[in-house]
Design a protein around this motif. Structure first.
Motif, mmCIF file in Angstrom:
data_model
loop_
_atom_site.group_PDB
_atom_site.id
_atom_site.type_symbol
_atom_site.label_atom_id
_atom_site.label_comp_id
_atom_site.label_asym_id
_atom_site.label_seq_id
_atom_site.Cartn_x
_atom_site.Cartn_y
_atom_site.Cartn_z
ATOM 1 N N LEU A 1 0.835 -1.206 0.000
ATOM 2 C CA LEU A 1 0.000 0.000 0.000
ATOM 3 C C LEU A 1 0.869 1.256 0.000
ATOM 4 O O LEU A 1 0.590 2.206 -0.732
ATOM 5 C CB LEU A 1 -0.912 -0.011 1.229
ATOM 6 N N ALA A 2 1.935 1.252 0.799
ATOM 7 C CA ALA A 2 2.847 2.395 0.836
ATOM 8 C C ALA A 2 3.586 2.541 -0.490
ATOM 9 O O ALA A 2 3.770 3.661 -0.992
ATOM 10 C CB ALA A 2 3.835 2.231 1.982
ATOM 11 N N ARG A 3 4.004 1.417 -1.069
ATOM 12 C CA ARG A 3 4.707 1.482 -2.355
ATOM 13 C C ARG A 3 3.818 2.069 -3.435
ATOM 14 O O ARG A 3 4.261 2.910 -4.234
ATOM 15 C CB ARG A 3 5.176 0.086 -2.765
ATOM 16 N N ARG A 4 2.558 1.696 -3.445
ATOM 17 C CA ARG A 4 1.646 2.233 -4.444
ATOM 18 C C ARG A 4 1.415 3.731 -4.208
ATOM 19 O O ARG A 4 1.230 4.500 -5.145
ATOM 20 C CB ARG A 4 0.317 1.471 -4.392
ATOM 21 N N GLY A 5 1.418 4.130 -2.950
ATOM 22 C CA GLY A 5 1.288 5.549 -2.656
ATOM 23 C C GLY A 5 2.452 6.350 -3.204
ATOM 24 O O GLY A 5 2.274 7.452 -3.740
ATOM 25 N N GLN A 6 3.659 5.798 -3.091
ATOM 26 C CA GLN A 6 4.819 6.466 -3.661
ATOM 27 C C GLN A 6 4.701 6.576 -5.180
ATOM 28 O O GLN A 6 5.145 7.569 -5.779
ATOM 29 C CB GLN A 6 6.091 5.721 -3.271
ATOM 30 N N LEU B 1 4.642 10.085 2.664
ATOM 31 C CA LEU B 1 4.903 9.459 1.356
ATOM 32 C C LEU B 1 5.952 10.241 0.580
ATOM 33 O O LEU B 1 6.866 9.668 -0.017
ATOM 34 C CB LEU B 1 3.607 9.404 0.544
ATOM 35 N N ILE B 2 5.827 11.552 0.573
ATOM 36 C CA ILE B 2 6.773 12.391 -0.164
ATOM 37 C C ILE B 2 8.180 12.230 0.400
ATOM 38 O O ILE B 2 9.155 12.082 -0.348
ATOM 39 C CB ILE B 2 6.324 13.862 -0.110
ATOM 40 N N LEU B 3 8.286 12.234 1.719
ATOM 41 C CA LEU B 3 9.608 12.126 2.343
ATOM 42 C C LEU B 3 10.214 10.739 2.171
ATOM 43 O O LEU B 3 11.442 10.592 2.110
ATOM 44 C CB LEU B 3 9.504 12.470 3.827
ATOM 45 N N ALA C 1 -8.403 6.652 5.472
ATOM 46 C CA ALA C 1 -7.715 7.904 5.147
ATOM 47 C C ALA C 1 -6.764 7.716 3.975
ATOM 48 O O ALA C 1 -6.663 8.589 3.095
ATOM 49 C CB ALA C 1 -6.963 8.411 6.381
ATOM 50 N N VAL C 2 -6.066 6.591 3.933
ATOM 51 C CA VAL C 2 -5.142 6.325 2.821
ATOM 52 C C VAL C 2 -5.901 6.281 1.496
ATOM 53 O O VAL C 2 -5.482 6.882 0.493
ATOM 54 C CB VAL C 2 -4.374 5.008 3.055
ATOM 55 N N ARG D 1 -7.392 8.555 -3.723
ATOM 56 C CA ARG D 1 -8.426 9.034 -4.651
ATOM 57 C C ARG D 1 -8.062 10.424 -5.173
ATOM 58 O O ARG D 1 -8.174 10.708 -6.365
ATOM 59 C CB ARG D 1 -9.770 9.111 -3.936
ATOM 60 N N LEU D 2 -7.643 11.291 -4.252
ATOM 61 C CA LEU D 2 -7.291 12.657 -4.642
ATOM 62 C C LEU D 2 -6.047 12.679 -5.519
ATOM 63 O O LEU D 2 -6.013 13.348 -6.568
ATOM 64 C CB LEU D 2 -7.071 13.512 -3.389
ATOM 65 N N LEU D 3 -5.009 11.951 -5.118
ATOM 66 C CA LEU D 3 -3.763 11.932 -5.892
ATOM 67 C C LEU D 3 -3.993 11.389 -7.298
ATOM 68 O O LEU D 3 -3.409 11.880 -8.272
ATOM 69 C CB LEU D 3 -2.711 11.085 -5.173
ATOM 70 N N LEU D 4 -4.838 10.367 -7.390
ATOM 71 C CA LEU D 4 -5.117 9.747 -8.684
ATOM 72 C C LEU D 4 -5.735 10.740 -9.663
ATOM 73 O O LEU D 4 -5.515 10.651 -10.878
ATOM 74 C CB LEU D 4 -6.057 8.560 -8.474
ATOM 75 N N ARG D 5 -6.485 11.720 -9.142
ATOM 76 C CA ARG D 5 -7.252 12.625 -10.002
ATOM 77 C C ARG D 5 -6.606 14.002 -10.161
ATOM 78 O O ARG D 5 -7.234 14.915 -10.715
ATOM 79 C CB ARG D 5 -8.663 12.762 -9.427
#
Length: 378
Positions: A44-49, A84-86, A121-122, A127-131
Motif C-alpha cells: 500500500l505504501a509502495r503504491r502511494g509512492q 509518502l513524499i519524504l 484515510a489512505v 483518490r485525490l492523488l489519482l485525479r
C-alpha cells in the motif's frame, strides 16, 4: 506455514472497490480489506509512492501536493502525504524543491489511527492523488558558480528582509507596519538590482524560474490581485489558477523569494488592518461583513501595488545608466519565459467591489506606506 510477504492482491481488490467510485460504501469495502490484511501495508505504501511520483510527472511539486491535500481533506491526510513524499527518497530537483522537503521533515507527526480509520484515510488520499490534473511544470533555476559564491551574502540580505517583515506583522501600529514593509521592499529592489548587475558583469548564465504560491479563499480574487502587484513590483509575472487556488510566479530566483516573503507579510498585515477596521464599522452598527472585506482587500491590493511600484522605480532611478539595459533584458527574458509556460492567458476582473467604506479603509491602509529613496549603486 504462514507468510508475511506483501499482498498486492489485497491492495488491488481494495483499489478496485474504492479508488474509482465516490461512495462511502465503496470506501468502507476497500478499507475493510486493507484493515484485515496487515501484510498489505508495504505494498500500500509502495503504491502511494507511485501516485506521488505520477504527480511529479504531471508538473506538481511537494508543496503543491500538500497544499491541495490540506485544502480538500483533513490533517491526517496531510500527514500521510507528507510521509509518502519524504519516503520517496529521490534527489531534490532544485534548491526550492529541497527546501519544501526540509519544511515537511520539520513538521510534527501524530500517532497512527486504528487500522480501519488509517486505511480509510489512505484510500481517500489516493483518490485525490489519482485525479490530480496536469499543470505547467516549473523549470528549476540553474545554479552556477555565481550563486554558490554569493550565497552567504544573499542569506544575510534575506535574513534582514525577513526580520523587517516579521516586525511589520507583529506591530500593532498600522503606520509602522506599512513603513517596515516599504523598507523591506527597498531592500528587495536593491538586492534584485545588485544581483542583475553582478550577473551582467560576470556573464553569469542565470535564467528565470517559477514558483507556486497558494491563493486561498475567501476573497481569493483580491488576494490574487495583491500577489500580482507584489510580483510586478519585484520584476516578476504572476498567473492565477483559480480552480487549484494558486498563482504561478515567474522570475529570477532572488525576485521569486522576495515575492513570497512580501506577499505573505502584506497579506497578514492586510488581514489585521481589515479586522480592526471591520470592528470599528460594526461598532457603528454596520453588518455587511463580506462586501466590506472584499472591497477592503481590493483597494488594499490596488493601492499597495502603486506604492511598491514607486519604491522599486525609486531604486532604479537612483542608479547609473548601466542598470536600465540590464533590467530591460531581464524583463524581456521573464516575459518570454512566462509566454512559453502560459501561451494562453485571460485577464480576470475584480468583481464584488461595492462597499465604499471598505474601499476607503483598504486604500487608507495602503496609503500609510512610506517610500524612501536610497543612495545610487556604485
Amino acid at each position: 506455514m504462514s507468510s508475511s510477504n506483501p499482498s498486492p492482491g489485497t491492495v488491488e481488490r481494495a483499489f478496485e472497490a474504492a479508488l474509482y467510485a465516490d461512495s462511502d460504501t465503496a470506501l468502507d469495502t476497500g478499507a475493510s480489506l486493507l484493515a484485515a490484511d496487515p501484510a498489505s501495508d508495504a505494498e500500500l505504501a509502495r503504491r502511494g509512492q507511485e501516485f506521488v511520483a505520477a504527480a511529479w510527472r504531471r508538473g506538481w511539486q511537494p508543496a503543491d501536493v500538500v497544499r491541495i491535500v490540506r485544502r480538500e481533506l483533513d490533517e491526517i491526510h496531510v500527514q500521510l502525504v507528507s510521509a509518502l513524499i519524504l519516503s520517496e527518497n529521490r534527489k531534490p530537483r532544485s534548491p526550492r524543491w529541497a527546501a519544501q522537503l526540509a519544511e515537511l521533515a520539520s513538521e510534527p507527526r501524530t500517532s497512527r489511527a486504528d487500522r480501519f480509520s488509517y486505511a480509510t484515510a489512505v484510500l481517500e488520499l489516493y483518490r485525490l492523488l489519482l485525479r490530480l490534473p496536469t499543470i505547467e511544470p516549473l523549470d528549476a533555476p540553474r545554479q552556477d558558480a555565481h550563486h554558490a559564491s554569493h550565497a552567504p551574502q544573499d542569506t544575510r540580505m534575506l535574513t534582514r528582509i525577513r526580520a523587517l517583515l516579521a516586525k511589520a506583522e507583529a506591530t500593532g501600529f498600522p503606520e509602522e507596519a506599512e513603513a517596515l514593509s516599504a523598507k523591506a521592499q527597498e531592500l528587495m529592489a536593491r538586492h534584485s538590482i545588485d544581483e542583475a548587475l553582478l550577473a551582467a558583469r560576470t556573464h553569469a548564465k542565470d535564467a528565470p524560474g517559477a514558483c507556486r504560491i497558494g491563493v486561498e479563499p475567501p476573497y481569493e480574487t483580491a488576494k490574487a490581485v495583491l500577489l500580482d502587484a507584489v510580483a510586478g513590483a519585484n520584476r516578476c509575472r504572476a498567473v492565477w489558477n483559480e480552480a487549484l487556488a494558486f498563482s504561478t510566479v515567474v522570475g529570477f530566483e532572488p525576485d521569486l523569494e522576495a515575492v513570497e516573503l512580501l506577499y505573505t507579510s502584506l497579506l497578514v498585515q492586510a488581514t489585521a488592518a481589515m479586522t480592526k477596521a471591520e470592528a470599528a464599522q460594526r461598532a457603528g452598527g454596520r453588518k455587511r461583513t463580506k462586501t466590506f472585506r472584499q472591497s477592503f482587500l481590493a483597494a488594499y491590493a490596488h493601492r499597495i501595488g502603486d506604492r511598491l511600484a514607486s519604491a522599486t522605480e525609486g531604486q532604479e532611478a537612483a542608479t547609473e545608466g548601466e542598470l536600465l539595459p540590464v533590467l530591460a533584458a531581464r524583463d524581456v527574458t521573464v516575459a518570454d519565459h512566462m509566454d512559453r509556460m502560459f501561451p494562453e492567458t485571460v485577464t480576470t476582473r475584480l468583481r464584488g467591489v461595492s462597499d465604499a467604506a471598505g474601499w476607503h479603509e483598504g486604500a487608507a491602509a495602503a496609503d500609510r506606506a512610506q517610500v524612501k529613496g536610497r543612495p545610487p549603486l556604485r
